[in-house]
Design an enzyme around this catalytic site. Structure first.
Site, PDB file in Angstrom:
ATOM      1  N   ASN A   9      98.784 -51.406  16.390  1.00  0.00           N
ATOM      2  CA  ASN A   9     100.223 -51.249  16.154  1.00  0.00           C
ATOM      3  C   ASN A   9     100.519 -49.764  16.323  1.00  0.00           C
ATOM      4  O   ASN A   9     100.224 -48.962  15.438  1.00  0.00           O
ATOM      5  CB  ASN A   9     100.577 -51.724  14.733  1.00  0.00           C
ATOM      6  CG  ASN A   9     102.034 -51.437  14.383  1.00  0.00           C
ATOM      7  OD1 ASN A   9     102.826 -51.047  15.245  1.00  0.00           O
ATOM      8  ND2 ASN A   9     102.382 -51.628  13.117  1.00  0.00           N
ATOM      9  N   LYS A  11     103.250 -48.278  16.309  1.00  0.00           N
ATOM     10  CA  LYS A  11     104.439 -47.808  15.576  1.00  0.00           C
ATOM     11  C   LYS A  11     105.278 -46.931  16.519  1.00  0.00           C
ATOM     12  O   LYS A  11     105.324 -47.217  17.714  1.00  0.00           O
ATOM     13  CB  LYS A  11     104.023 -47.089  14.290  1.00  0.00           C
ATOM     14  CG  LYS A  11     103.077 -47.975  13.445  1.00  0.00           C
ATOM     15  CD  LYS A  11     102.877 -47.499  12.054  1.00  0.00           C
ATOM     16  CE  LYS A  11     101.954 -48.457  11.309  1.00  0.00           C
ATOM     17  NZ  LYS A  11     101.723 -48.093   9.921  1.00  0.00           N
ATOM     18  N   HIS A  95     106.759 -56.463   9.368  1.00  0.00           N
ATOM     19  CA  HIS A  95     105.926 -55.344   8.900  1.00  0.00           C
ATOM     20  C   HIS A  95     106.617 -54.678   7.711  1.00  0.00           C
ATOM     21  O   HIS A  95     107.849 -54.598   7.666  1.00  0.00           O
ATOM     22  CB  HIS A  95     105.724 -54.334  10.042  1.00  0.00           C
ATOM     23  CG  HIS A  95     104.668 -53.318   9.728  1.00  0.00           C
ATOM     24  ND1 HIS A  95     104.914 -52.235   8.913  1.00  0.00           N
ATOM     25  CD2 HIS A  95     103.372 -53.226  10.119  1.00  0.00           C
ATOM     26  CE1 HIS A  95     103.795 -51.522   8.811  1.00  0.00           C
ATOM     27  NE2 HIS A  95     102.847 -52.104   9.537  1.00  0.00           N
ATOM     28  N   GLY A 173      98.701 -46.145   6.069  1.00  0.00           N
ATOM     29  CA  GLY A 173      98.971 -44.725   6.247  1.00  0.00           C
ATOM     30  C   GLY A 173      98.357 -43.860   5.162  1.00  0.00           C
ATOM     31  O   GLY A 173      98.681 -42.688   5.044  1.00  0.00           O
TER      32      GLY A 173
HETATM   33  P1  13P Z   1      97.208 -47.542   9.314  1.00  0.00           P
HETATM   34  O1  13P Z   1      96.056 -48.178  10.025  1.00  0.00           O
HETATM   35  O2  13P Z   1      97.666 -46.260   9.946  1.00  0.00           O
HETATM   36  O3  13P Z   1      96.963 -47.418   7.829  1.00  0.00           O
HETATM   37  O4  13P Z   1      98.455 -48.535   9.485  1.00  0.00           O
HETATM   38  C1  13P Z   1      98.275 -49.876   9.210  1.00  0.00           C
HETATM   39  C2  13P Z   1      99.452 -50.624   9.697  1.00  0.00           C
HETATM   40  O5  13P Z   1     100.550 -50.479   9.175  1.00  0.00           O
HETATM   41  C3  13P Z   1      99.259 -51.529  10.845  1.00  0.00           C
HETATM   42  O6  13P Z   1     100.358 -52.345  11.042  1.00  0.00           O
END
Ligand code: 13P
Length: 272
Positions: A9, A11, A95, A173
């Site tokens: 992902n 983002k 999400h 995160g």
């Molecule tokens: P991280 O792997 O950066 O913690 O993010 C997880 C996430 O939100 C995947 O959708």
């Protein structure tokens, strides 16, 4: 047996130049991994570029959201059919960042989930509790409520071509992934709750774990019986981290003797 699935992902990250380098390395890194499935969910503007770079590889691609309506006067929205036009096979739905930053609710997430399915996309439906909710012992209540938003409205059958993702908000995160045991406990809860409605679908549905997955913890997480892969945020932005996570999933399938493709979604990215 369920094949493992690793989904990146991205983002709101990426650029034309960085995407090319990353995807070329990912394709080269996983092209001999036939035992697990892989996908990346990229920002909308990069879907066309991703399609060009991944077509013919064993990495699928998808989006991070979609609109629940087919077309019409919805400024700024992207329909499921627009995504399939560009070869998308997956779409992340609900999400926690969409729920918290953009005020999505169980209801709107459920509508998007159904719209994705109806368009032939595999929805990756996210669930998870906050740190406060976990401390108050509300994890099962919150995750159960999110899961029920699908089960009550569309029935267990709706999960037959879907993927679930348990993503505890406190692990996203952060540097604090859930331990394999913590994640396994919630994954088993999710599977048991589905089994109350349909035991076969509960056995078949893939449940991914997301939240600070790294090359260092992936193998242990993927070794748990109800963890069927990962939804990867930060580590999906670097091939040096994402590829070893994909290899860990593939390796776990080899060790568990999961060699055959057994349904769910296409193992080879569709041609343009
Ligand atoms: P991280 O792997 O950066 O913690 O993010 C997880 C996430 O939100 C995947 O959708």
């Amino acid at each position: 047996m369920r094949r493992k699935l690793v989904v990146g992902n991205w983002k709101m990250h990426g650029s034309i130049a960085a995407n090319r380098t990353l995807l070329e390395k990912v394709v080269a890194g996983v092209y001999t991994c036939y035992h697990a499935d892989f996908a990346v969910c990229v920002p909308y503007p990069y879907i066309a570029q991703t399609q060009i770079l991944l077509t013919g590889s064993n990495v699928c691609w998808g989006a991070q959201n979609l609109c629940s309506t087919r077309d019409g006067a919805s400024t700024g929205a992207v329909s499921p059919a627009m995504l399939t036009d560009f070869g998308c096979t997956h779409a992340i739905i609900g999400h926690s960042e969409r729920r918290n930053l953009f005020h999505e609710t169980d209801d709107t997430a459920a509508a998007r989930f159904n719209a994705a399915r109806e368009a032939g996309l595999v929805p990756i439906f996210c669930m998870g509790e906050s740190a406060e909710e976990r401390e108050s012992d509300w994890t099962e209540y919150i995750v159960g409520r999110q899961l029920d938003s699908i089960l009550r409205r569309f029935g267990p059958q709706a999960l037959s071509n879907a993927v679930l993702a348990y993503e505890p908000l406190w692990a996203i995160g952060s540097d604090k992934a859930a331990t394999p045991e913590q994640a396994q406990e919630v994954h088993a809860f999710i599977r048991n709750r589905i089994a109350r409605c349909d035991a076969k679908i509960a056995q078949e549905v893939r449940i991914l774990y997301g939240g600070s997955v790294t090359p260092a913890n992936a193998a242990q997480l993927f070794a748990m019986p109800d963890i069927d892969g990962g939804l990867i945020g930060r580590a999906s932005l670097s091939a040096e981290e994402f590829v070893p996570i994909c290899l860990a999933a593939n390796d776990r399938c080899v060790r568990s003797n999961i060699h055959r493709f057994e349904g769910h979604d296409a193992p080879i990215a569709a041609s343009a």
